[in-house]
Design a protein around this motif. Structure first.
Motif, PDB file in Angstrom:
ATOM      1  N   SER A   1       1.175  -1.458   0.063  1.00 22.69           N
ATOM      2  CA  SER A   1      -0.173  -0.084  -0.469  1.00 22.69           C
ATOM      3  C   SER A   1       0.672   1.130  -0.115  1.00 22.69           C
ATOM      4  N   CYS A   2       0.293   2.116  -0.637  1.00 22.16           N
ATOM      5  CA  CYS A   2       1.167   3.350  -0.744  1.00 22.16           C
ATOM      6  C   CYS A   2       0.761   4.427  -0.701  1.00 22.16           C
ATOM      7  N   PHE A   3       1.508   5.855   0.064  1.00 22.29           N
ATOM      8  CA  PHE A   3       0.417   6.582   0.106  1.00 22.29           C
ATOM      9  C   PHE A   3       1.441   8.103  -0.092  1.00 22.29           C
ATOM     10  N   GLU A   4       1.029   8.878  -1.218  1.00 22.75           N
ATOM     11  CA  GLU A   4       1.510  10.137  -1.102  1.00 22.75           C
ATOM     12  C   GLU A   4       1.109  11.378  -0.819  1.00 22.75           C
ATOM     13  N   ASP A   5       1.941  12.395  -0.726  1.00 24.58           N
ATOM     14  CA  ASP A   5       1.886  13.674  -0.185  1.00 24.58           C
ATOM     15  C   ASP A   5       2.836  14.087  -0.795  1.00 24.58           C
ATOM     16  N   HIS A   6       2.099  14.666  -1.589  1.00 25.45           N
ATOM     17  CA  HIS A   6       3.231  16.259  -2.932  1.00 25.45           C
ATOM     18  C   HIS A   6       4.816  15.770  -3.097  1.00 25.45           C
ATOM     19  N   GLU A   7       5.552  15.294  -2.572  1.00 19.51           N
ATOM     20  CA  GLU A   7       7.270  14.559  -3.633  1.00 19.51           C
ATOM     21  C   GLU A   7       7.315  13.189  -2.392  1.00 19.51           C
ATOM     22  N   GLU A   8       6.620  13.130  -1.490  1.00 18.99           N
ATOM     23  CA  GLU A   8       7.106  12.032  -0.524  1.00 18.99           C
ATOM     24  C   GLU A   8       5.546  10.459  -0.953  1.00 18.99           C
ATOM     25  N   MET A   9       6.931   9.536  -0.724  1.00 13.13           N
ATOM     26  CA  MET A   9       5.301   8.203  -0.566  1.00 13.13           C
ATOM     27  C   MET A   9       6.205   7.494  -0.298  1.00 13.13           C
ATOM     28  N   GLN A  10       5.017   7.369   0.790  1.00 12.19           N
ATOM     29  CA  GLN A  10       5.465   6.616   2.033  1.00 12.19           C
ATOM     30  C   GLN A  10       4.333   4.761   1.575  1.00 12.19           C
ATOM     31  N   PHE A  11       5.340   3.518   1.594  1.00  5.93           N
ATOM     32  CA  PHE A  11       4.887   2.673   1.763  1.00  5.93           C
ATOM     33  C   PHE A  11       4.675   1.885   2.757  1.00  5.93           C
TER      34      PHE A  11
ATOM     35  N   ASN B   1       8.791   7.609 -11.821  1.00  2.00           N
ATOM     36  CA  ASN B   1       8.084   8.442 -12.933  1.00  2.00           C
ATOM     37  C   ASN B   1       7.021   9.485 -12.921  1.00  2.00           C
ATOM     38  N   ASN B   2       5.975   9.241 -11.108  1.00  2.00           N
ATOM     39  CA  ASN B   2       5.389  10.590 -11.013  1.00  2.00           C
ATOM     40  C   ASN B   2       6.594  11.677 -10.157  1.00  2.00           C
ATOM     41  N   GLY B   3       7.468  12.241 -10.105  1.00  3.98           N
ATOM     42  CA  GLY B   3       7.870  13.493  -9.650  1.00  3.98           C
ATOM     43  C   GLY B   3       8.340  13.117  -7.883  1.00  3.98           C
ATOM     44  N   ILE B   4       8.441  11.728  -7.663  1.00  3.96           N
ATOM     45  CA  ILE B   4       8.180  11.818  -5.975  1.00  3.96           C
ATOM     46  C   ILE B   4       9.351  11.652  -5.985  1.00  3.96           C
ATOM     47  N   LYS B   5      10.290  12.265  -4.559  1.00  5.70           N
ATOM     48  CA  LYS B   5      11.343  12.716  -4.716  1.00  5.70           C
ATOM     49  C   LYS B   5      11.593  11.489  -3.428  1.00  5.70           C
ATOM     50  N   ARG B   6      11.362  11.331  -2.537  1.00  2.47           N
ATOM     51  CA  ARG B   6      11.666  10.333  -1.583  1.00  2.47           C
ATOM     52  C   ARG B   6       9.944   9.585  -1.581  1.00  2.47           C
ATOM     53  N   VAL B   7      10.450   8.800  -0.838  1.00  2.00           N
ATOM     54  CA  VAL B   7      10.170   6.730  -0.801  1.00  2.00           C
ATOM     55  C   VAL B   7      11.027   6.527   0.850  1.00  2.00           C
ATOM     56  N   TRP B   8       9.763   6.146   1.894  1.00  2.00           N
ATOM     57  CA  TRP B   8      10.349   5.570   2.970  1.00  2.00           C
ATOM     58  C   TRP B   8       8.864   4.400   3.494  1.00  2.00           C
ATOM     59  N   CYS B   9       9.341   4.010   4.616  1.00  2.00           N
ATOM     60  CA  CYS B   9       8.347   2.925   5.446  1.00  2.00           C
ATOM     61  C   CYS B   9       8.880   2.462   6.780  1.00  2.00           C
ATOM     62  N   ASN B  10       8.253   2.728   7.225  1.00  2.00           N
ATOM     63  CA  ASN B  10       8.826   2.104   8.596  1.00  2.00           C
ATOM     64  C   ASN B  10       9.098   0.648   9.066  1.00  2.00           C
ATOM     65  N   ALA B  11      10.508  -0.206   8.253  1.00  2.00           N
ATOM     66  CA  ALA B  11      10.544  -1.589   8.498  1.00  2.00           C
ATOM     67  C   ALA B  11      10.751  -2.108  10.021  1.00  2.00           C
ATOM     68  N   ARG B  12      10.391  -3.361   9.500  1.00  2.00           N
ATOM     69  CA  ARG B  12      10.519  -3.902  11.074  1.00  2.00           C
ATOM     70  C   ARG B  12      12.315  -4.614  11.492  1.00  2.00           C
ATOM     71  N   VAL B  13      12.488  -4.112  12.356  1.00  2.00           N
ATOM     72  CA  VAL B  13      14.036  -4.488  11.769  1.00  2.00           C
ATOM     73  C   VAL B  13      15.186  -5.951  11.899  1.00  2.00           C
ATOM     74  N   ASN B  14      13.746  -7.130  11.727  1.00  2.00           N
ATOM     75  CA  ASN B  14      14.107  -7.553  11.192  1.00  2.00           C
ATOM     76  C   ASN B  14      13.990  -7.788   9.757  1.00  2.00           C
ATOM     77  N   LYS B  15      13.261  -6.981   8.893  1.00  2.00           N
ATOM     78  CA  LYS B  15      13.940  -6.706   7.672  1.00  2.00           C
ATOM     79  C   LYS B  15      14.184  -5.758   7.378  1.00  2.00           C
ATOM     80  N   LYS B  16      15.164  -5.221   8.009  1.00  2.00           N
ATOM     81  CA  LYS B  16      16.346  -4.044   7.624  1.00  2.00           C
ATOM     82  C   LYS B  16      16.887  -4.310   6.311  1.00  2.00           C
TER      83      LYS B  16
END
Length: 134
Positions: free
Chosen positions: A52-62, A90-105
């Protein structure tokens, strides 16, 4: 296999089975699900992985990247991440981020995400914020 956009409700079963099977189904339903874009990877007719992806201006959190346990190790999560990263670029997003489980880093590092070393706990699970910038 095919990756396509799906409704949020189609992600819930996999989220529940893979990530939080000991919690009620409602635990994996996000208040903001209706604001997101959700993708599913299908092996034949079966939905086997979701994100699941959530875009906010030039950022996207998955969030809620999950693959059915019996289908893990086949590269499906990697394919989903590559799909959304390409879409973000392709959509001009500058930063993609997530809250990753530490054991999946390490998995996320292989894809190119960098650990910010900002950590927190939620539901007795430790997370770290990981990101990639374009």
């Amino acid at each position: 296999m095919i990756i396509k956009e799906i409704p949020a409700s189609q992600t819930w079963e996999i989220r529940h089975r893979v990530m939080w099977p000991d919690k009620p189904l409602e635990f994996v339903q996000l208040e903001e699900d209706d604001l997101g874009i959700h993708f599913g990877l299908f092996a034949g007719a079966e939905l086997v992985a979701i994100i699941s992806c959530f875009e906010d201006h030039e950022e996207m959190q998955f969030r809620k990247l999950a693959t059915l346990t019996e289908e893990q190790g086949r590269g499906y999560a990697t394919l989903l991440l590559e799909h959304i990263l390409l879409r973000a670029r392709n959509n001009g997003i500058k930063r993609v981020w997530c809250n990753a489980r530490v054991n999946k880093k390490e998995f996320y590092e292989k894809i190119g995400l960098i650990d910010t070393h900002i950590t927190f706990f939620k539901s007795e699970q430790e997370y770290t914020i990981m990101e990639i910038r374009f």
